[in-house]
Write a protein that holds these residues in place. Structure first.
Motif, PDB file in Angstrom:
ATOM      1  N   PRO D  84      31.024  23.894  16.322  1.00 29.03           N
ATOM      2  CA  PRO D  84      32.309  23.215  16.544  1.00 29.03           C
ATOM      3  C   PRO D  84      32.411  22.777  18.009  1.00 29.03           C
ATOM      4  N   PHE D  86      32.720  22.357  21.840  1.00 33.12           N
ATOM      5  CA  PHE D  86      32.504  23.391  22.858  1.00 33.12           C
ATOM      6  C   PHE D  86      33.755  23.576  23.715  1.00 33.12           C
ATOM      7  N   THR D  87      34.038  24.815  24.067  1.00 33.03           N
ATOM      8  CA  THR D  87      35.247  25.099  24.861  1.00 33.03           C
ATOM      9  C   THR D  87      34.953  26.111  25.967  1.00 33.03           C
ATOM     10  N   GLY D  88      33.742  26.055  26.535  1.00 33.53           N
ATOM     11  CA  GLY D  88      33.396  27.013  27.592  1.00 33.53           C
ATOM     12  C   GLY D  88      33.880  26.575  28.952  1.00 33.53           C
ATOM     13  N   GLY D  89      33.405  27.291  29.942  1.00 33.28           N
ATOM     14  CA  GLY D  89      33.699  26.933  31.331  1.00 33.28           C
ATOM     15  C   GLY D  89      35.039  27.454  31.809  1.00 33.28           C
TER      16      GLY D  89
END
Lengths: 89, 148, 148, 89
Positions: D84, D86-89
């Motif tokens: 799905p 990406f929602t990192g950082g």
């Protein structure tokens, strides 16, 4: 022409402290001088002309540790500083 | 070391001796979502490409601290950032030594990054510091900043 | 902790436990003229403004490390920067804990800052990490990144 | 329709490992499955359709830990992952 007072001659009420920094010190051969306030309405630009250190453009003026325009009238007792372009950081 | 700051949001230090960026940051860091930091060090060469012996940093004590505080205040407000730390060396620096540290905390990454970058530029162009390069026993005052 | 890096110019770490940004930086820092650093921490609230219990970070091991290495390599080359460090947490994080550290060294300040900022954006949009917010015992996967 | 092999049934030469992450795991109720490669030229998009997890748009596809287009043909033994946004950082 520059009027210079030796320390024992200082009359705080009627002189300016003039400070130079960095390359201006080298050019002038001194760091700090007291000069008499000879006239009412004397400006930093007029003092600069007396110092015979070249054109004022690109030199900043500070009076009593605040950056000001070179046509600001000075008062006896002021600390007047001429600052070449900043190169810090 | 001269340290000033009117409140918890801005800390300004002018340091005559080498300092650790990481200790300075560790003492200062809060828990904001975004922190942007810039570190500037002395290059090993002069502007003309000669081996640098030392970099001399002169400042105008008093005006300099007040000006840094004012610039930090303006930039925090302009960008809506929360806190700023400025540490600047003066005196004689050797190649590789830290000259400047600028750190900004904000709630958003873009805001922290832009504020840090703008505060660095403001400091370079509006704070009374001067650099003199020493090479082969000769000192030369720099006439302007290195390009961005 | 998984650490990879094909050469001295790029270091990537995926860490399951809390870490100190300042220790990580101190171990890594070189003597480049310009270093830009970004630190991201867990906010105390969920996106909806509720008090956050924890932030869960999932990743795709293997692909994630390789992707970070590739993104760092591309950004260093694009900006002409010298070295990059990326440290990213996974697992369960509490408010205030560090999620991510991105550091870039370059010879010029603009180049270091732009590369750091672009590498952060690349990582947010192109590396397989996923955040789940926990509030009141309920977990919610985030569907996108916070605005810049 | 999904064909699932239990571990003791695995025939590595003729199956794919399919991995899901984050919200896709919750939606599907599983993280990893082996599915038989039933036809030559099978693509990630076709496998996705079999999983019945909604539209493929905004889902990234990785094969053997490399991001690829969803129409890339698969081979037996491949590791296929659906990711799905990406929602990192």
């Amino acid at each position: 022409m520059i009027w210079t007072l030796e320390p024992h001659q200082s009359v705080l009420a009627s002189v300016l402290r003039v400070l130079l920094f960095a390359s201006l010190r080298d050019r002038a051969g001194w760091e700090e001088r007291s000069i008499p306030v000879s006239e009412a309405g004397l400006t930093a630009a007029q003092v600069w002309d007396q110092l015979e250190l070249g054109p004022l453009e690109s030199v900043c003026v500070a009076v009593n540790q605040e950056l000001v325009r070179s046509d600001q009238p000075l008062r006896a007792g002021d600390e007047l500083a001429f600052l070449p372009p900043f190169t810090g950081g | 070391m001269v340290e000033i700051g009117q409140d918890d949001s801005i800390r300004v230090q002018i340091r005559p001796d080498p300092f650790s960026a990481f200790e300075a940051l560790e003492c200062w860091a809060g828990a904001a979502a975004a922190s942007a930091v810039f570190l500037g060090r002395v290059r090993p060469q002069t502007l003309d490409g000669e081996p640098l012996q030392a970099l001399e940093l002169q400042h105008y004590p008093g005006l300099c601290e007040r000006q840094l505080l004012q610039l930090a205040r303006e930039q925090l407000q302009h960008h809506g950032a929360i806190r700023a730390l400025v540490v600047h060396r003066v005196g004689t620096l050797l190649p590789g030594e830290l000259i400047v540290l600028v750190a900004v905390e904000a709630d958003r990454r873009g805001c922290a990054q832009r504020c840090c970058s703008d505060l660095l530029e403001a400091l370079k162009h509006q704070a009374p510091f001067w650099k003199r390069e020493w090479f082969s026993g000769q000192g030369t005052w720099l006439s302007g900043n290195t390009p961005l």
